[in-house]
Design a protein around this motif. Structure first.
Motif, PDB file in Angstrom:
ATOM      1  N   THR A   9     -10.704  44.781  72.545  1.00 42.18           N
ATOM      2  CA  THR A   9     -11.929  45.050  71.805  1.00 42.18           C
ATOM      3  C   THR A   9     -12.621  46.259  72.440  1.00 42.18           C
ATOM      4  O   THR A   9     -12.386  46.551  73.622  1.00 42.18           O
ATOM      5  CB  THR A   9     -12.845  43.800  71.796  1.00 42.18           C
ATOM      6  OG1 THR A   9     -13.884  43.975  70.833  1.00 42.18           O
ATOM      7  CG2 THR A   9     -13.466  43.539  73.162  1.00 42.18           C
ATOM      8  N   THR A  10     -13.416  46.986  71.658  1.00 46.78           N
ATOM      9  CA  THR A  10     -14.139  48.134  72.221  1.00 46.78           C
ATOM     10  C   THR A  10     -15.581  48.107  71.725  1.00 46.78           C
ATOM     11  O   THR A  10     -15.874  47.533  70.677  1.00 46.78           O
ATOM     12  CB  THR A  10     -13.512  49.497  71.822  1.00 46.78           C
ATOM     13  OG1 THR A  10     -13.838  49.803  70.451  1.00 46.78           O
ATOM     14  CG2 THR A  10     -12.015  49.518  72.005  1.00 46.78           C
ATOM     15  N   SER A  11     -16.491  48.722  72.493  1.00 46.85           N
ATOM     16  CA  SER A  11     -17.879  48.827  72.024  1.00 46.85           C
ATOM     17  C   SER A  11     -18.511  50.124  72.508  1.00 46.85           C
ATOM     18  O   SER A  11     -18.147  50.662  73.561  1.00 46.85           O
ATOM     19  CB  SER A  11     -18.691  47.604  72.451  1.00 46.85           C
ATOM     20  OG  SER A  11     -18.633  47.392  73.830  1.00 46.85           O
ATOM     21  N   TRP A  12     -19.444  50.620  71.708  1.00 53.04           N
ATOM     22  CA  TRP A  12     -20.010  51.957  71.884  1.00 53.04           C
ATOM     23  C   TRP A  12     -21.510  51.877  71.659  1.00 53.04           C
ATOM     24  O   TRP A  12     -21.958  51.458  70.595  1.00 53.04           O
ATOM     25  CB  TRP A  12     -19.299  52.923  70.909  1.00 53.04           C
ATOM     26  CG  TRP A  12     -17.820  52.759  71.076  1.00 53.04           C
ATOM     27  CD1 TRP A  12     -16.976  51.975  70.334  1.00 53.04           C
ATOM     28  CD2 TRP A  12     -17.026  53.293  72.145  1.00 53.04           C
ATOM     29  NE1 TRP A  12     -15.710  51.997  70.868  1.00 53.04           N
ATOM     30  CE2 TRP A  12     -15.716  52.804  71.979  1.00 53.04           C
ATOM     31  CE3 TRP A  12     -17.302  54.139  73.239  1.00 53.04           C
ATOM     32  CZ2 TRP A  12     -14.671  53.130  72.857  1.00 53.04           C
ATOM     33  CZ3 TRP A  12     -16.266  54.465  74.104  1.00 53.04           C
ATOM     34  CH2 TRP A  12     -14.968  53.969  73.909  1.00 53.04           C
ATOM     35  N   THR A 148     -14.286  45.162  80.590  1.00 51.08           N
ATOM     36  CA  THR A 148     -13.205  45.519  81.510  1.00 51.08           C
ATOM     37  C   THR A 148     -13.440  46.891  82.139  1.00 51.08           C
ATOM     38  O   THR A 148     -13.486  47.040  83.348  1.00 51.08           O
ATOM     39  CB  THR A 148     -11.846  45.509  80.779  1.00 51.08           C
ATOM     40  OG1 THR A 148     -11.719  44.299  80.051  1.00 51.08           O
ATOM     41  CG2 THR A 148     -10.699  45.636  81.773  1.00 51.08           C
ATOM     42  N   VAL A 149     -13.603  47.902  81.261  1.00 54.50           N
ATOM     43  CA  VAL A 149     -13.693  49.258  81.804  1.00 54.50           C
ATOM     44  C   VAL A 149     -14.611  50.124  80.948  1.00 54.50           C
ATOM     45  O   VAL A 149     -14.675  49.969  79.732  1.00 54.50           O
ATOM     46  CB  VAL A 149     -12.268  49.864  81.978  1.00 54.50           C
ATOM     47  CG1 VAL A 149     -11.575  50.027  80.660  1.00 54.50           C
ATOM     48  CG2 VAL A 149     -12.289  51.185  82.728  1.00 54.50           C
ATOM     49  N   ASN A 150     -15.346  51.005  81.618  1.00 50.59           N
ATOM     50  CA  ASN A 150     -16.290  51.900  80.970  1.00 50.59           C
ATOM     51  C   ASN A 150     -15.663  53.296  80.870  1.00 50.59           C
ATOM     52  O   ASN A 150     -15.088  53.778  81.841  1.00 50.59           O
ATOM     53  CB  ASN A 150     -17.578  51.930  81.816  1.00 50.59           C
ATOM     54  CG  ASN A 150     -18.673  52.799  81.213  1.00 50.59           C
ATOM     55  OD1 ASN A 150     -19.443  53.403  81.940  1.00 50.59           O
ATOM     56  ND2 ASN A 150     -18.749  52.882  79.908  1.00 50.59           N
ATOM     57  N   ALA A 151     -15.775  53.908  79.678  1.00 48.98           N
ATOM     58  CA  ALA A 151     -15.209  55.247  79.468  1.00 48.98           C
ATOM     59  C   ALA A 151     -16.112  56.280  80.135  1.00 48.98           C
ATOM     60  O   ALA A 151     -16.809  57.052  79.489  1.00 48.98           O
ATOM     61  CB  ALA A 151     -15.079  55.527  77.969  1.00 48.98           C
ATOM     62  N   TYR A 152     -16.113  56.250  81.441  1.00 49.85           N
ATOM     63  CA  TYR A 152     -17.017  57.105  82.196  1.00 49.85           C
ATOM     64  C   TYR A 152     -16.594  57.074  83.655  1.00 49.85           C
ATOM     65  O   TYR A 152     -16.155  56.045  84.150  1.00 49.85           O
ATOM     66  CB  TYR A 152     -18.450  56.568  82.064  1.00 49.85           C
ATOM     67  CG  TYR A 152     -19.497  57.357  82.793  1.00 49.85           C
ATOM     68  CD1 TYR A 152     -19.844  58.626  82.353  1.00 49.85           C
ATOM     69  CD2 TYR A 152     -20.122  56.839  83.912  1.00 49.85           C
ATOM     70  CE1 TYR A 152     -20.812  59.357  83.013  1.00 49.85           C
ATOM     71  CE2 TYR A 152     -21.098  57.564  84.586  1.00 49.85           C
ATOM     72  CZ  TYR A 152     -21.434  58.817  84.128  1.00 49.85           C
ATOM     73  OH  TYR A 152     -22.390  59.539  84.778  1.00 49.85           O
ATOM     74  N   LEU A 199     -12.969  47.774  76.412  1.00 47.36           N
ATOM     75  CA  LEU A 199     -13.307  49.163  76.754  1.00 47.36           C
ATOM     76  C   LEU A 199     -14.624  49.501  76.073  1.00 47.36           C
ATOM     77  O   LEU A 199     -14.817  49.192  74.896  1.00 47.36           O
ATOM     78  CB  LEU A 199     -12.201  50.086  76.231  1.00 47.36           C
ATOM     79  CG  LEU A 199     -12.467  51.595  76.258  1.00 47.36           C
ATOM     80  CD1 LEU A 199     -12.429  52.137  77.689  1.00 47.36           C
ATOM     81  CD2 LEU A 199     -11.440  52.336  75.391  1.00 47.36           C
ATOM     82  N   TRP A 200     -15.552  50.124  76.804  1.00 48.95           N
ATOM     83  CA  TRP A 200     -16.824  50.479  76.174  1.00 48.95           C
ATOM     84  C   TRP A 200     -17.328  51.810  76.722  1.00 48.95           C
ATOM     85  O   TRP A 200     -16.844  52.299  77.748  1.00 48.95           O
ATOM     86  CB  TRP A 200     -17.863  49.380  76.397  1.00 48.95           C
ATOM     87  CG  TRP A 200     -18.321  49.248  77.815  1.00 48.95           C
ATOM     88  CD1 TRP A 200     -17.641  48.638  78.837  1.00 48.95           C
ATOM     89  CD2 TRP A 200     -19.526  49.768  78.380  1.00 48.95           C
ATOM     90  NE1 TRP A 200     -18.375  48.742  79.993  1.00 48.95           N
ATOM     91  CE2 TRP A 200     -19.534  49.422  79.743  1.00 48.95           C
ATOM     92  CE3 TRP A 200     -20.608  50.486  77.859  1.00 48.95           C
ATOM     93  CZ2 TRP A 200     -20.575  49.772  80.607  1.00 48.95           C
ATOM     94  CZ3 TRP A 200     -21.652  50.822  78.716  1.00 48.95           C
ATOM     95  CH2 TRP A 200     -21.623  50.471  80.074  1.00 48.95           C
TER      96      TRP A 200
END
Ligand code: ZN
Length: 242
Positions: A9-12, A148-152, A199-200
């Motif tokens: 799943t992903t969130s923004w 889980t993990v941040n796109a940063y 992932l967010w």
């Protein structure tokens, strides 16, 4: 042996106008995304906010969920309880008026909240809430979901990176410097063990750091896998998703 199930799943967060470009990228890889939007986000210049028409456009796409993120993106622990209650509830109502559909998922601005806010979010009618806790392959409590993990490029704690790198220092250095490497390593781990890979990030942050190619690399890696279930955050609230 049947492999243990992996859910992606992903969130923004935030409701920036660049969320449209991010949704385009997700669509290219058929990866669902939940967009947590504060429609009157005071931390964004008005011209940078995703306008109502943009929110409606996102909501109409397949694989996209619109989630609540308060009305104005105020830091909940810094305002009084009545204002916090209004921020949570009014953000939901405004989004529902824009998209004409229920909004069931919530994300605490900056991940900051107290126990009273968890109750307010549930009382407003949200079914799940996401925090900014990372490094988890389990969602945890439904109103305080971990990721889980941040796109940063966060500084990740060294023992964790060493563990993920299997003790290899060169690999650990790579994971430490590049969030996309870390995101891919976490995905491999999730495939191996089963769990929820979340992932967010923020479209404006991906853009500001020139990270679109890194994000695309991660999406290409985690997408289209057989035996992996791809869902929006809201689906995680339903029994059996995880
Ligand atoms: Zn935010």
């Amino acid at each position: 042996m049947t492999p243990r199930r992996t859910v992606v799943t992903t969130s923004w967060d935030d409701g920036h106008r660049l969320d449209t470009a991010l949704a385009d990228l997700l669509a290219r890889y058929d990866v669902p995304g939940t967009f947590y939007i504060a429609p009157r986000n005071v931390e964004l210049r008005p011209a940078d906010r995703l306008p109502a028409a943009g929110i409606r456009d996102l909501a109409a796409r397949g694989g996209v969920e619109i989630g609540g993120h308060t009305l104005s993106h105020l830091r909940l622990p810094l305002i009084d309880d009545t204002s916090a209650r209004e921020q949570v509830a009014l953000g939901k109502i405004e989004l529902e008026n824009i998209i004409g559909a229920p909004v069931v998922s919530f994300c605490y601005p900056r991940g900051e909240y107290r126990a009273v806010h968890v109750r307010q979010v549930a009382q407003a009618g949200f079914r799940l809430a996401r925090t900014v806790r990372r490094s988890s392959l389990a969602t945890g409590p439904v109103m305080e979901m971990a990721t889980t993990v941040n796109a940063y490029a966060h500084r990740v704690d060294v023992p964790l990176v060493l563990r993920l790198a299997g003790g290899r220092p060169a690999r650990a250095a790579q994971l430490y410097r590049h969030w996309d490497e870390l995101a891919i390593r976490w995905f491999d781990l999730c495939l191996e063990r089963g769990g929820v890979y979340h992932l967010w990030g923020h479209s404006w942050e991906v853009d500001a750091r020139g990270d679109w190619a890194r994000l695309e690399r991660v999406l290409a890696y985690i997408s289209g896998r057989p035996d992996v279930r791809y869902v929006t955050n809201g689906t995680l609230a339903e029994a059996g998703a995880a």
